[in-house]
Design an enzyme around this catalytic site. Sequence first.
Site, PDB file in Angstrom:
ATOM      1  N   GLU A 384      -8.014  20.112  12.816  1.00  9.35           N
ATOM      2  CA  GLU A 384      -6.951  20.365  13.802  1.00  9.35           C
ATOM      3  C   GLU A 384      -5.617  19.726  13.451  1.00  9.35           C
ATOM      4  O   GLU A 384      -4.865  19.329  14.339  1.00  9.35           O
ATOM      5  CB  GLU A 384      -7.390  19.885  15.180  1.00  9.35           C
ATOM      6  CG  GLU A 384      -8.508  20.719  15.790  1.00  9.35           C
ATOM      7  CD  GLU A 384      -8.743  20.419  17.264  1.00  9.35           C
ATOM      8  OE1 GLU A 384      -8.462  19.296  17.685  1.00  9.35           O
ATOM      9  OE2 GLU A 384      -9.203  21.336  17.978  1.00  9.35           O
ATOM     10  N   GLU A 464     -14.901  25.872  16.675  1.00  8.64           N
ATOM     11  CA  GLU A 464     -15.253  25.133  17.899  1.00  8.64           C
ATOM     12  C   GLU A 464     -14.930  26.007  19.099  1.00  8.64           C
ATOM     13  O   GLU A 464     -14.013  26.838  19.049  1.00  8.64           O
ATOM     14  CB  GLU A 464     -14.437  23.829  18.043  1.00  8.64           C
ATOM     15  CG  GLU A 464     -14.791  22.749  17.054  1.00  8.64           C
ATOM     16  CD  GLU A 464     -13.948  21.478  17.254  1.00  8.64           C
ATOM     17  OE1 GLU A 464     -13.564  21.167  18.400  1.00  8.64           O
ATOM     18  OE2 GLU A 464     -13.667  20.825  16.245  1.00  8.64           O
TER      19      GLU A 464
HETATM   20  C1  GAL Z   1     -11.514  19.507  19.495  1.00  6.34           C
HETATM   21  C2  GAL Z   1     -11.786  18.489  18.388  1.00  6.34           C
HETATM   22  C3  GAL Z   1     -13.152  17.861  18.514  1.00  6.34           C
HETATM   23  C4  GAL Z   1     -13.399  17.448  19.931  1.00  6.34           C
HETATM   24  C5  GAL Z   1     -13.290  18.662  20.786  1.00  6.34           C
HETATM   25  C6  GAL Z   1     -13.672  18.423  22.209  1.00  6.34           C
HETATM   26  O1  GAL Z   1     -10.174  19.705  19.679  1.00  6.34           O
HETATM   27  O2  GAL Z   1     -11.678  19.112  17.152  1.00  6.34           O
HETATM   28  O3  GAL Z   1     -13.258  16.769  17.654  1.00  6.34           O
HETATM   29  O4  GAL Z   1     -12.475  16.487  20.300  1.00  6.34           O
HETATM   30  O5  GAL Z   1     -11.964  19.124  20.750  1.00  6.34           O
HETATM   31  O6  GAL Z   1     -13.801  19.644  22.850  1.00  6.34           O
END
Ligand code: GAL
Length: 747
Positions: A384, A464
């Site tokens: 990110e 994700e």
């Molecule tokens: C994302 C991040 C993860 C975690 C996640 C929580 O933005 O890459 O490490 O923090 O959010 O939903």
Amino acid sequence: MRCVIPLNRNWKYTPSFNESYITERDCSGWINIELPHTNHELPLTYFDEKSYQFISTYSRIIALNELDSNKLNIIHFEGVMTAAKVYVNGHFVSEHKGGYTGFDVALNSYMKFDGFDEITVVVDSTERPDIPPFGAQVDYLTYGGIYREVQLRQVDPVYIDNVFAKPTDCLKEKKQLNVDVYLKNTSRSTNVETVKVSLFSGVELVTEELWNGSLSGDTEQMISVAFMELEEIELWELHNPNLYTVLVEVNKDQDSRRIGFREAVFTTEGFFLNGQLLNIRGLNRHQSFPYVGYAMPERVQKQDADILKNELGLNLVRTSHYPQSRHFLDRCDEIGLLVFEEIPGWQHIGDKVWQNLAIEHVREMIKRDWNHPSIVVWGVRVNESADNHEFYKETNAVAKKLDPTRQTTGVRCIEGSELLEDVYGMNDFALDGVNQVKLGQRIALRGQQDVTKLEYKVPYLVTEYNGHMFPTKKTDCEEHQQEHALRHLLVIDAGCADKEVAGTIGWCAFDYNTHKDFGAGDRICHHGVMDMFRLPKFAASAYHSQKSVDDEPVLFPMTLWTRGERAEGMEISPMLVATNCDKVELFIDDQLYGSYLPSRSHFKGLEFPPVVIPHIRGEWGMSWKKGDFVGFSNGREVIRKSFTEAPQLTTFTAIADSETLLAEADSWDATRIVLSAQDQCGNPLVYHNTIVNIEIDGAIELIGPKQIVLPGGTGALWVRSAGKIGTGLVSFKTSEGHQQSIVLSVQ
Ligand code: GAL
């Protein structure tokens, strides 16, 4: 002959550092420890994360029988968090920055070989802004200590430093294997050498090749050996992960690597494994555990891979956000679980020095893991992070040069971010936390080109989703837990339906400890489909139910089956039933109430859509009755799940993942024991808050506290070997007087 000695026992440790520790050799007052070791055990929740961020010191005397003065003695550290300075007999030898990759230290120059040689490791576990992932906020903890294993390798002056076996033409009848052998000649003279490379299937020799040539003194050299036209080689497949061994021999040195023949490629049409389109269904894994953070041994690391593959039915895991234990990756190879491995980092990119270290981490990760058939893509961007053309041009170039066989990717959260990799990785949180998701009115994923802003299609992977959009605990009420599961189902469904998406990797497999700036204030991000003990929430069933019914029938009604759990106190519907059955019947009080088919109209992509039961009649005041769900496949009952109308605490169960521990393994061993307070039907009593007292006797030790509660009706603990052979007895007594005990054999 090369000799590899595990060096995990007989360390001394002090949670402090003073310059005098390096030279004075006085370890009185230090404690004896075994590796893997955490510099500071934490409570499960509400601790101060600064409590493990300090500099500590480890010391190890190398005994005479552990050394060979005629050889080169190299000590290999698999993971020290976050930075390590290594001293031999008081002399500084080397420093390594970054806790997720290993490093070698050559000892000979400072050794006396008198049985009192001392290795001192000064371990800085502070969040140093010069070392990835640090420099800004990070949503996870990195813990501290020498938390992975250490080995002492004794090799001849000419030795094998690394091996990279690259299978090609895997889909052809006759396959090819190119083996790059990285040799070091530490002697002054030029040596004429013969290198023998053999390929084994189990113990059977498949074939062997020789290389002859000379190696100049004081050099490192890579030589290549090619096996052409290999016949009758079995592919590494998810359901049949065939492994082969490459053995390399040079003079008296030998080393081996396990490999698999497979072709893995991301295209604009999706991901193909061995020529077959495969929709990726994965979750992100943090490598942390309660109390001991990262410091868990082989069995526990491997168990995680088993849970992901078997209990969650996944085909891929992303090692968010760093290279993970070799044991975990070995197990992924063995069971057929694909891996997306990435460099350490979280949103922040530091200055040039920081970036150079991150580039070094790309090198270290790839050179450590390039033989794993399970790894199908390298993540070479900081998770990110913003674009940084020069930096990411370099991380990609380094990855490609070292490993031309694998594609690269990088995980983004910014739309239109520059693509320098082969695969566009995007965290898509389109299902936000604000709107409750109604079936049929949803945007679970954005379109590829809305994200990439490119005019053409690219290989695209959702890396994700969910996570902080909808944190959930297994103590949460039925509606909340069902909503959590529904969100996971909706995204994997959308990922299957959208042919421009190679697959989806959800946030995340297991809850994890984090900084105060994230999570629920208790230092936990409750984002997992399982908790930190790897115990399932409802959402685990979203994944589990996607296994083939032949592997295991799954039927998970998302209900506590109670009269007054839901908001209006009348309905326990709409109810989702995660299942791979083709029909589900519901009986209330032994009367057939309804027969339901998987909801293909709402879930167009999933192979096994859940059943949606829209309405279960009931009125406030009516007499509550028992319920039975029966799952059918091809007209045959394959599974049944029952709920009582009047749950009472009936049984207390304690089940060990393994009843055997190895006292003489390379390091200490541990197993999880899962506890559950259950009703008459074997369902966990979600709101019981059972207190359990734990007693330990014999050849084992307890990790964590001696008294725990069972949140959501289930809980777990780990017990570890205590350096002796024998039996270990773990006894449990609940607040209600239930007793259970487990005998472990420590061999
Ligand atoms: C994302 C991040 C993860 C975690 C996640 C929580 O933005 O890459 O490490 O923090 O959010 O939903």
